[in-house]
Design an enzyme around this catalytic site. Structure first.
Site, PDB file in Angstrom:
ATOM      1  N   LYS A 209      53.016  19.364  91.597  1.00 17.53           N
ATOM      2  CA  LYS A 209      54.710  20.012  91.272  1.00 17.53           C
ATOM      3  C   LYS A 209      55.605  21.143  92.668  1.00 17.53           C
ATOM      4  O   LYS A 209      56.345  20.604  91.943  1.00 17.53           O
ATOM      5  CB  LYS A 209      53.887  20.839  90.000  1.00 17.53           C
ATOM      6  N   GLU A 215      45.488  21.327  99.107  1.00 20.12           N
ATOM      7  CA  GLU A 215      44.060  20.272  99.404  1.00 20.12           C
ATOM      8  C   GLU A 215      45.369  19.049  99.195  1.00 20.12           C
ATOM      9  O   GLU A 215      44.637  17.964  99.614  1.00 20.12           O
ATOM     10  CB  GLU A 215      43.453  20.057  97.694  1.00 20.12           C
ATOM     11  N   GLY A 266      51.315  23.172  85.406  1.00 20.89           N
ATOM     12  CA  GLY A 266      50.350  22.021  85.133  1.00 20.89           C
ATOM     13  C   GLY A 266      49.400  20.997  84.283  1.00 20.89           C
ATOM     14  O   GLY A 266      49.142  20.256  84.046  1.00 20.89           O
ATOM     15  N   ARG A 267      48.587  21.805  83.816  1.00 22.37           N
ATOM     16  CA  ARG A 267      47.624  21.602  82.411  1.00 22.37           C
ATOM     17  C   ARG A 267      48.159  20.990  81.483  1.00 22.37           C
ATOM     18  O   ARG A 267      47.658  20.213  80.327  1.00 22.37           O
ATOM     19  CB  ARG A 267      46.746  22.849  82.522  1.00 22.37           C
ATOM     20  N   GLU A 353      42.605  28.184  81.599  1.00 17.65           N
ATOM     21  CA  GLU A 353      43.492  28.714  82.474  1.00 17.65           C
ATOM     22  C   GLU A 353      44.064  29.236  81.522  1.00 17.65           C
ATOM     23  O   GLU A 353      45.023  29.847  82.029  1.00 17.65           O
ATOM     24  CB  GLU A 353      43.625  27.996  83.000  1.00 17.65           C
ATOM     25  N   HIS A 384      20.304  14.178  74.171  1.00 18.05           N
ATOM     26  CA  HIS A 384      19.503  13.908  74.852  1.00 18.05           C
ATOM     27  C   HIS A 384      19.078  14.599  76.301  1.00 18.05           C
ATOM     28  O   HIS A 384      18.522  14.558  76.982  1.00 18.05           O
ATOM     29  CB  HIS A 384      19.092  11.901  75.683  1.00 18.05           C
ATOM     30  N   LYS A 499      42.986  31.285  96.587  1.00 19.26           N
ATOM     31  CA  LYS A 499      43.509  30.890  97.576  1.00 19.26           C
ATOM     32  C   LYS A 499      43.506  31.315  98.181  1.00 19.26           C
ATOM     33  O   LYS A 499      43.724  30.914  99.576  1.00 19.26           O
ATOM     34  CB  LYS A 499      44.631  30.321  97.019  1.00 19.26           C
TER      35      LYS A 499
END
Ligand code: G6Q
Length: 539
Positions: A209, A215, A266-267, A353, A384, A499
């Site tokens: 965005k 990254e 974003g999320r 977030e 399990h 960051k």
């Protein structure tokens, strides 16, 4: 608008008093057929079974009042209509509308927020044309062959939701197509994906965005390099999803550029082009449109005032009851559906977030708990592994189970007189009951205290439509909780400091490469690099 803190709402005190004697799920008379069958909330194709929560009629009535006093539904409607909900009054902040719901309000004649829905519709039209061109051979590789693969490069919101949806719906892929993902800046992530891929038949979808995430930009260059090394022209393979006018909005570098807008966090962006390009490629346009349809249905259902008919709101309130009043710190999301293998990871971001905040929307510190710790894995595998602690540990962990009556592929076998699907569902419901009722035993090692609150979200089958609804049910639950906690669920300042410090440490590496760095003296970043054996000598 002056919103009140949770503990300023009159029913907060009522609920606090009720929490001193919550419903005893472990009592022999507790789980009657009447209770289990009447505590079911249905909307958007899902049934929420919540008779195994520590609630009764009084608690439900107080939770309804809490929702009303906190204007939960009104705030949700304001958000959908374009109110600036992403803000902290009086302080520098993002100061934005929150309009991810507009990305799925695209087929009605009168969308709730016409400008944003109009923009979403235009992107959908571009996507339609792009997918048609892929199908009819107008877009092909340098040798005139069709594309069979896509690699999505993106991180955080530009990865988790889309990836969770892709895994959930892999059963419905266009035959012969597959998608891989690169998110981590760890070079091994890209290397593992690129190894063995036929790059010549693969599109690369770079999603950012901001167009500025280190990254993603780094991974994009790494993948571009792989294309150049293979003698392929990246311009024929790379598409972009980014903010219009942002640093990555450079159509000369891409086969096609799609846009998302600053009013979509974003999320919350899986139903924008951030998920749309990849899901459209994988499932076909119809599949992506079905996701939007399911999400839109859930968005409409979330406007219902009665909590008994509004799954998102009811889940939000049950979460608040368990977290703020019964003081449970974490929440396990345990889907009994292999397709939902990455869904808990997406929810971790979406929920933590959004609601991992400790100030209200006026910048004042809060004296009550906000977002819980979210975690989870698909059942039955989890049974399990870590369920021991949920059943007999010292921490009470509320659980949100999810499951579907039918499997996706329909391939099954009867072994010991039951099918796999029956075994899966029997396990799901058995866990719900076991956690609630517990077990008396003279042997303390075989004793289960019970009263582990949980609910089961049951759908018919995991399809594009039900996946869209499930995604939106959770997004809306998270928004409702944020409204009632009086926090801004739509910014993420908490990820900035790390960051910033990473950038400082990177300067040391860059300096060393240029032969300039001599170290940072007593600076903790430099000292830590030394302690980790990455630069200079230790101590
Ligand atoms: C999500 C966050 C964050 C974001 C990533 C990627 O709500 O804002 O996870 O999605 O940092 O950002 P870009 O899409 O801008 O690369």
């Amino acid at each position: 608008m002056m919103y009140k803190n949770l503990d300023q709402l009159p029913s907060y005190t009522t609920l606090k008093n009720l929490a001193s004697h919550p419903f005893d799920l472990a009592a022999p008379w507790a789980l009657t057929a009447h209770r289990l069958q009447s505590y079911v909330c249905s909307s958007a194709g899902f049934d929420l079974l919540y008779g195994t929560q520590r609630i009764d009629e009084q608690v439900l009535a107080a939770l309804q009042k809490l929702a009303d006093e906190g204007d939960a539904v009104k705030q949700f409607q304001a958000m959908k209509s374009g109110a600036v909900m992403n803000r902290i009054e009086g302080y520098e902040c993002e100061n934005r509308q929150v309009l991810h719901t507009a990305t799925r309000d695209v087929f009605s004649d009168a969308p709730r927020e016409p400008r944003a829905s109009g923009q979403a519709r235009r992107e959908l039209e571009k996507l339609k044309k792009f997918l048609e061109d892929l199908d009819n051979g107008n877009i092909v590789n340098g040798k005139g062959e069709p594309f069979t693969g896509m690699v999505q490069v993106g991180i955080g919101g530009s990865d988790l939701g889309p990836r969770a949806l892709y895994h959930a719906l892999a059963a419905y892929r266009v035959p012969g197509r597959r998608v891989d993902f690169i998110s981590n800046v760890d070079p091994d992530d890209a290397a593992a994906v690129l190894n063995g891929l036929d790059l010549s038949r693969t599109l690369v979808n770079v999603v950012s965005k901001s167009g500025a995430t280190l990254e993603t930009l780094t991974n994009e260059e790494l993948v571009r390099q792989a294309y150049s090394d293979a003698g392929l022209d990246p311009r024929l393979h790379f598409v972009a999803v980014t903010g219009q006018g942002g640093p990555m909005d450079n159509p000369a570098r891409y086969l096609q550029s799609f846009y998302m807008f600053d009013y979509i966090g974003g999320r919350y962006s899986a139903t924008s082009m951030v998920g749309g390009v990849m899901l459209g490629f994988a499932l076909g346009r119809k599949g992506f449109v079905e996701i939007l349809g399911g999400a839109h249905e859930a968005d409409l259902a979330a406007e219902e005032r009665d909590i008994r008919n509004n799954i998102s709101l009811l889940m939000a309130l049950l979460g608040i009851w368990n977290h703020n009043f019964l003081h449970c710190e974490t929440l396990a999301v345990l889907p009994y559906s292999q397709g939902l293998v990455r869904f808990a990871a997406h929810l971790q971001q979406c929920d933590m977030e959004s609601n991992g905040k400790s100030i209200n929307r006026r910048g004042e510190s809060l004296s009550y708990q906000t977002g819980p710790i979210i975690w989870g894995e698909p059942g039955t595998n989890g049974q399990h592994a870590f369920y021991q602690l949920i059943h007999q540990g010292t921490t009470i962990i509320p659980v949100e189970f999810a499951g579907f009556r039918h499997s996706q592929y329909g391939r099954d076998i009867v072994v010991k007189e039951t099918s796999c699907q029956e075994k899966l569902l029997a396990n799901l419901l058995a866990q719900s009951l076991a956690l609630a009722t517990g077990q008396h035993d003279d042997n303390p090692n075989k004793r289960f205290a019970g009263n582990r609150p949980n609910s089961v979200l049951m759908g018919d089958r995991l399809t594009p439509r039900s996946m869209g609804a499930l995604l939106a049910i959770y997004e809306n639950k998270i928004a409702f909780q944020g409204f009632l906690w009086n926090i801004n669920s739509f910014d993420q300042e908490g990820v900035q400091l790390g960051k910033k410090l990473a950038t400082q440490l990177l300067h040391h590496f860059a300096g060393l490469r240029k032969g300039k760095s001599h170290g940072g003296g007593d600076e903790p970043g430099w000292a830590l690099l030394q302690a980790a054996g990455l630069v200079g000598s230790r101590g």
